[in-house]
Design a protein around this motif. Structure first.
Motif, PDB file in Angstrom:
ATOM      1  N   THR A  40       0.812  -1.208   0.000  1.00 53.33           N
ATOM      2  CA  THR A  40       0.000   0.000   0.000  1.00 53.33           C
ATOM      3  C   THR A  40       0.847   1.260   0.000  1.00 53.33           C
ATOM      4  O   THR A  40       0.570   2.215  -0.730  1.00 53.33           O
ATOM      5  CB  THR A  40      -0.949  -0.003   1.217  1.00 53.33           C
ATOM      6  N   SER A  41       1.900   1.269   0.812  1.00 58.03           N
ATOM      7  CA  SER A  41       2.701   2.487   0.938  1.00 58.03           C
ATOM      8  C   SER A  41       3.399   2.842  -0.362  1.00 58.03           C
ATOM      9  O   SER A  41       3.601   4.013  -0.677  1.00 58.03           O
ATOM     10  CB  SER A  41       3.732   2.318   2.061  1.00 58.03           C
ATOM     11  N   SER A  42       3.775   1.832  -1.146  1.00 54.73           N
ATOM     12  CA  SER A  42       4.493   2.094  -2.391  1.00 54.73           C
ATOM     13  C   SER A  42       3.626   1.879  -3.622  1.00 54.73           C
ATOM     14  O   SER A  42       4.127   1.924  -4.742  1.00 54.73           O
ATOM     15  CB  SER A  42       5.734   1.186  -2.478  1.00 54.73           C
ATOM     16  N   MET A  43       2.326   1.622  -3.424  1.00 51.12           N
ATOM     17  CA  MET A  43       1.371   1.462  -4.533  1.00 51.12           C
ATOM     18  C   MET A  43       1.795   0.350  -5.487  1.00 51.12           C
ATOM     19  O   MET A  43       1.748   0.490  -6.706  1.00 51.12           O
ATOM     20  CB  MET A  43       1.190   2.780  -5.286  1.00 51.12           C
ATOM     21  N   GLN A  44       2.205  -0.807  -4.932  1.00 50.86           N
ATOM     22  CA  GLN A  44       2.608  -1.946  -5.740  1.00 50.86           C
ATOM     23  C   GLN A  44       1.628  -3.097  -5.528  1.00 50.86           C
ATOM     24  O   GLN A  44       1.006  -3.219  -4.469  1.00 50.86           O
ATOM     25  CB  GLN A  44       4.020  -2.402  -5.378  1.00 50.86           C
ATOM     26  N   TYR A  45       1.512  -3.953  -6.560  1.00 50.99           N
ATOM     27  CA  TYR A  45       0.638  -5.123  -6.454  1.00 50.99           C
ATOM     28  C   TYR A  45       1.255  -6.265  -7.247  1.00 50.99           C
ATOM     29  O   TYR A  45       1.735  -6.078  -8.368  1.00 50.99           O
ATOM     30  CB  TYR A  45      -0.762  -4.805  -7.004  1.00 50.99           C
ATOM     31  N   PHE A  46       1.232  -7.467  -6.632  1.00 48.93           N
ATOM     32  CA  PHE A  46       1.761  -8.656  -7.288  1.00 48.93           C
ATOM     33  C   PHE A  46       0.766  -9.791  -7.126  1.00 48.93           C
ATOM     34  O   PHE A  46       0.192  -9.988  -6.055  1.00 48.93           O
ATOM     35  CB  PHE A  46       3.113  -9.056  -6.681  1.00 48.93           C
ATOM     36  N   GLU A  47       0.570 -10.541  -8.210  1.00 46.61           N
ATOM     37  CA  GLU A  47      -0.318 -11.708  -8.163  1.00 46.61           C
ATOM     38  C   GLU A  47       0.223 -12.764  -9.110  1.00 46.61           C
ATOM     39  O   GLU A  47       0.696 -12.460 -10.204  1.00 46.61           O
ATOM     40  CB  GLU A  47      -1.741 -11.333  -8.571  1.00 46.61           C
ATOM     41  N   THR A  48       0.166 -14.023  -8.669  1.00 52.89           N
ATOM     42  CA  THR A  48       0.546 -15.132  -9.522  1.00 52.89           C
ATOM     43  C   THR A  48      -0.399 -16.289  -9.272  1.00 52.89           C
ATOM     44  O   THR A  48      -0.924 -16.457  -8.156  1.00 52.89           O
ATOM     45  CB  THR A  48       2.007 -15.554  -9.274  1.00 52.89           C
ATOM     46  N   PRO A 102       5.012   1.709  -9.184  1.00 54.69           N
ATOM     47  CA  PRO A 102       5.614   2.961  -9.667  1.00 54.69           C
ATOM     48  C   PRO A 102       7.060   2.696 -10.061  1.00 54.69           C
ATOM     49  O   PRO A 102       7.739   1.844  -9.493  1.00 54.69           O
ATOM     50  CB  PRO A 102       5.524   3.885  -8.443  1.00 54.69           C
ATOM     51  N   PHE A 103       7.533   3.416 -11.055  1.00 56.04           N
ATOM     52  CA  PHE A 103       8.868   3.183 -11.591  1.00 56.04           C
ATOM     53  C   PHE A 103       9.630   4.502 -11.556  1.00 56.04           C
ATOM     54  O   PHE A 103       9.194   5.492 -12.130  1.00 56.04           O
ATOM     55  CB  PHE A 103       8.763   2.639 -13.021  1.00 56.04           C
ATOM     56  N   ILE A 104      10.723   4.531 -10.869  1.00 59.27           N
ATOM     57  CA  ILE A 104      11.549   5.713 -10.650  1.00 59.27           C
ATOM     58  C   ILE A 104      10.847   6.647  -9.652  1.00 59.27           C
ATOM     59  O   ILE A 104      11.342   6.919  -8.581  1.00 59.27           O
ATOM     60  CB  ILE A 104      11.892   6.461 -11.956  1.00 59.27           C
ATOM     61  N   ASN A 105       9.657   7.158 -10.038  1.00 58.91           N
ATOM     62  CA  ASN A 105       8.865   7.960  -9.111  1.00 58.91           C
ATOM     63  C   ASN A 105       7.396   7.750  -9.451  1.00 58.91           C
ATOM     64  O   ASN A 105       7.055   6.933 -10.304  1.00 58.91           O
ATOM     65  CB  ASN A 105       9.261   9.443  -9.186  1.00 58.91           C
TER      66      ASN A 105
END
Length: 848
Positions: free
Chosen positions: A609-617, A663-666
């Motif tokens: 949540t803090s970095s706005m990332q999501y992973f699913e497999t 997010p990538f770089i920023n």
């Protein structure tokens, strides 16, 4: 400022008293007053000493809206955390959200799964039609959107969620936008007789909704979805999103109109209804080649064809749900459709093998009407004991097809320089009536503190009545019905399933579901005026299991197993000859058994949540017992093939996919990575021998979105697909198809009212069996947009589509299974330029 000696000088002021204030950050302020004697106007101020000083500032609360919230089966995106262009629509917003992919045709996927239905404030919007919501709702009205795994009304009530969910989208409006009127009018014209027009009027009144929509165009810009997308858990075609070619074959003229009404009766009762009419005219031209390889006989079929269809569809949907005083719940949904289709198919065909060649024409003209209806009802009985429920669910369905078809076929066959002519002229009448009833009753009882039991009973009955009459219309013969091609067949399918399910959930981290069901099956088929009755009955044992473990609020893992039965289609079981195509004869097998399909799957999800990332497999293994496969044979030295069907064992497939959004770089860059690997062990019978086709499909997709301030929006797409197919007729053969493309889209805002856009994609094809498939395609689209009027309510757009005019021949289709290699190329929409004007209106009620 002082002079070079450090003196301050003030002029043009009256009076003799001077007040000076001394201040410096971190020190106490000081004030001094002086009296200026005489007329010199000069004074030397004495030295001033400031004492150090500090003060504690009160706490300041900095509020930040969390962009993404994951809560079990729901992923919520809060729009206040994102920047969207003013006056943009929901479709534009979804393109910039992580995990969402939007195709040029308006289709939407989330994390690889197609969105099948849409709700607004948890109420079905316009019959659940996706495009109606995404292409009409302004972003400014929306508080958040939720991507939800929906298991069904029955499962939602019992709380025991098994099986495969469908992905739906729920849109929550802002509190001050629940009472609003808005609409739009669009018109445009362009080169090559292209035109576009649409209108929409919408009223939202906090529970009461009214929408009237319509459109007409020949640019494949649809207002309605033409029904919900179908498919499995994952739409593999979604990985092609980013290719800016139009994905629809042929030239299409579409006219559509619809009305939707939703109202709240009293506090706990809602009603919604929608009606839509769609007329679609399609003209498609194409070429194809089918190679069927037998031992000692290789048949090649080449065709060039032209298809014309006019499809008219009326759809009426309605829904009603109410919650009674005693907390009982009743929900009813219904659909009525009437479809009328007129189609014409003209083909030039050429079939060859080592010794025979035939060449000729094939034409068919068909008129088909199909009235259909289904009714679904759910009743949930509430009890004083928390968790105890009695849920009844029923579905009634009627699907009727009446078809009248004229088929003409004529060709010359050359066999060792001997020429023989063949001619056929038939009129075919078909009437198929399918009625099915499915009902279930579930009782849920809490057990101890963290468990519950579900006792269920379900039955499913399907009856098909089919009549097919074939009249020979050759002028040299007396017109008569052909008895050998006549069908009068009754089919009956019934299954009863009795099951028990145990659910254990000791805490919010762990959940286990285990079930077992006994399912007797019975199938029966009978030809009228025939004493032979085809019967099949069996008892299947159907276990189910599911485990969910939540490591944290942001990470969970689940594993599940499920079994189900698939009954054969009518064309597979009807025991009659269908020689509509005289060189590809189809005969059904009435002794087919139902397939027994089993699926084992595991899924891992992790959000940051803090970095706005999501992973699913996800990994899934499917195997099917009594798999229904084709059984093909050919006559020696003949180009005529005959296909029937039979059951066999040994089919399985393995599917793996992953997705990662970050997010990538920023925060201005958003990176989406998606990939899948699928392996299929397909089976078929060729000349009475069991054959295997092994297919491996690998796909990797990358999308990078970049938002630079309010001036530039851009997206880069790249995709690579590898399809390796191996089969063993008459010898081991490998087909390696590679497809790669990249795409770049950019939009720049020169000022608040003027913007420019450019889209470009390059596709590379290699490895197809036929050269006409191995063509590379470059697509470039551009546009200029100018907004004006108050609140930028008017939009003038000049666009150019397919500037290199390469899309019009790139409708590629391929299929490799058994002993068949099929590849085709269809026509599509080509280059055009268009000028259009869109005007949006909105009105808020006056605040009291």
């Amino acid at each position: 400022m002082t002079d070079f000696l450090g003196h301050f000088s003030f002029s043009n002021f009256k009076g003799r008293r001077v007040s000076l204030s001394y201040s410096m950050l971190g020190y106490k302020s000081d004030n001094r007053s002086f009296f200026m004697p005489g007329n010199e106007g000069k004074i030397e101020a004495p030295a001033t000493h400031l004492e150090p000083f500090s003060v504690e500032i009160a706490d300041v609360n900095i509020l930040k809206v969390i962009p993404v919230v994951v809560n079990g089966d729901t992923v919520q995106f809060n729009f206040n955390a994102y920047k969207f262009r003013e006056n943009s629509l929901l479709e534009d917003a979804l393109k910039s959200l992580p995990g969402f992919q939007v195709g040029r045709d308006g289709s939407v996927t989330f994390n690889g799964q197609p969105i099948k239905k849409v709700k607004v404030d948890n109420k079905v919007f316009f019959g659940g039609d996706l495009l109606t919501a995404t292409r009409n709702l302004p972003v400014d009205f929306i508080k958040n959107v939720q991507a939800i795994d929906f298991y069904g009304d029955k499962e939602e009530e019992t709380g025991v969620k098994q099986g495969d969910p469908e992905k739906i989208l729920n849109i929550t409006l802002k509190d001050d936008h629940k009472k609003i009127y808005f609409g739009q009018v669009t018109g445009g014209g362009g080169t090559n007789s292209r035109y576009l027009g649409s209108f929409g009027a919408n009223k939202f009144d906090d529970g009461r909704e009214l929408s009237i929509l319509g459109s007409f165009n020949n640019t494949n810009t649809n207002l309605f979805s033409f029904g919900n997308p179908e498919g499995g858990n994952r739409n593999r075609n979604s990985l092609d999103i980013g290719d800016y070619a139009d994905p629809i074959d042929g030239l299409n003229e579409v006219s559509s109109a619809g009305i939707n009404f939703s109202d709240r009766w009293r506090k706990n009762t809602t009603f919604n209804a929608s009606y839509s009419f769609v007329r679609q005219k399609n003209e498609t031209e194409g070429i194809s080649k089918l190679t069927s390889t037998y031992i000692g006989n290789k048949i090649e079929r080449e065709e060039s064809y032209k298809i014309n269809n006019v499809d008219q569809s009326h759809k009426l949907k309605f829904g009603f749900d109410t919650k009674f005083v005693n907390s009982d719940l009743l929900k009813i949904d219904g659909n009525l459709t009437f479809n009328k289709l007129r189609g014409a198919n003209n083909k030039l065909t050429r079939l060859t093998n080592s010794s025979t060649k035939n060449q000729g024409v094939y034409r068919d003209l068909a008129d088909q009407i199909s009235p259909n209806g289904d009714l679904e009802a759910t009743y949930s009985k509430a009890f004083k004991k928390n968790g105890r429920k009695l849920v009844g669910h029923a579905v009634l369905n009627s699907n009727n097809v009446e078809k009248r078809e004229s088929v003409f076929e004529e060709y010359d066959e050359t066999d060792r320089e001997v020429v023989k002519g063949f001619r056929k002229d038939q009129f075919i009448e078909q009437n198929n009536y399918t009625n099915s009833t499915r009902a279930s009753l579930s009782y849920v009882e809490p057990f101890l503190e963290h468990s519950l039991f579900e006792f269920s009973y379900e039955f499913d009955v399907t009856r098909i009545e089919a009549v097919r009459l074939v009249k020979d219309q050759l002028p040299s013969l007396e017109q008569r019905y052909v008895d050998s091609l006549t069908v009068d067949y009754d089919y009956f399918f019934k299954n009863n399933k009795t099951g028990i399910t145990y659910q254990y959930e000791p805490n919010k981290k762990f959940k286990m579901i285990a079930g077992f069901a006994v399912q007797p099956l019975y199938m029966e088929g009978k030809l009228t005026n025939d004493t032979m009755v085809y019967r099949y009955d069996n008892i299947n044992l159907m276990p189910t299991a599911k485990i969910i473990y939540r490591f944290s609020k942001e990470m969970d893992w689940q594993m599940d197993y499920k079994g189900k039965n698939n009954q054969p289609s009518f064309s597979q079981i009807a025991p009659v000859v269908d020689n509509t195509n005289s060189r590809n004869v189809i005969i059904g097998n009435p002794e087919l058994k139902a397939e027994s399909a089993h699926r084992i799957a595991t899924t891992l999800r992790k959000s940051f949540t803090s970095s706005m990332q999501y992973f699913e497999t996800n990994f899934a293994y499917n195997f099917i017992l009594n798999k229904i496969v084709s059984d093909k044979r050919s006559s020696v030295n003949s180009t005529i093939q005959e296909t029937t069907f039979k059951n066999t064992t040994g089919y399985y497939d393995c599917r793996w996919y992953y997705m990662f959004n970050t997010p990538f770089i920023n925060d201005d860059f958003q990176l989406d990575l998606t990939g899948n690997t699928d392996y299929f062990n397909n089976l078929s019978f060729i000349d009475e021998k069991k054959r295997t086709t092994k297919q491996l499909v690998m796909n990797q997709s990358l999308q990078l979105k970049y938002l630079w301030s309010d001036y530039i929006e851009s997206v880069f797409n790249a995709n690579y697909m590898w399809n390796n197919t191996r089969y063993d007729i008459p010898f081991r053969t490998n087909i390696n198809v590679e497809t790669m493309f990249w795409g770049l889209g950019a939009r720049g805002y020169l000022n608040d009212n003027l913007s420019l856009g450019l889209e470009m994609s390059q596709r590379y094809n290699n490895g197809y069996a036929n050269d006409f498939m191995n063509k590379n395609q470059t697509i470039m689209n551009g546009f200029v947009e100018l907004t004006f009027f108050r609140n930028k309510s008017a939009l003038l757009r000049l666009q150019g589509y397919d500037l290199f005019d390469q899309n019009k021949t790139m409708g590629i289709v391929s299929e490799y299974i058994g002993n068949d290699v099929y590849e085709a190329k269809n026509s599509r929409l080509g280059r055009y330029f268009m000028l259009s004007l869109n005007v949006r209106l909105q009105k808020f009620p006056k605040k009291r």
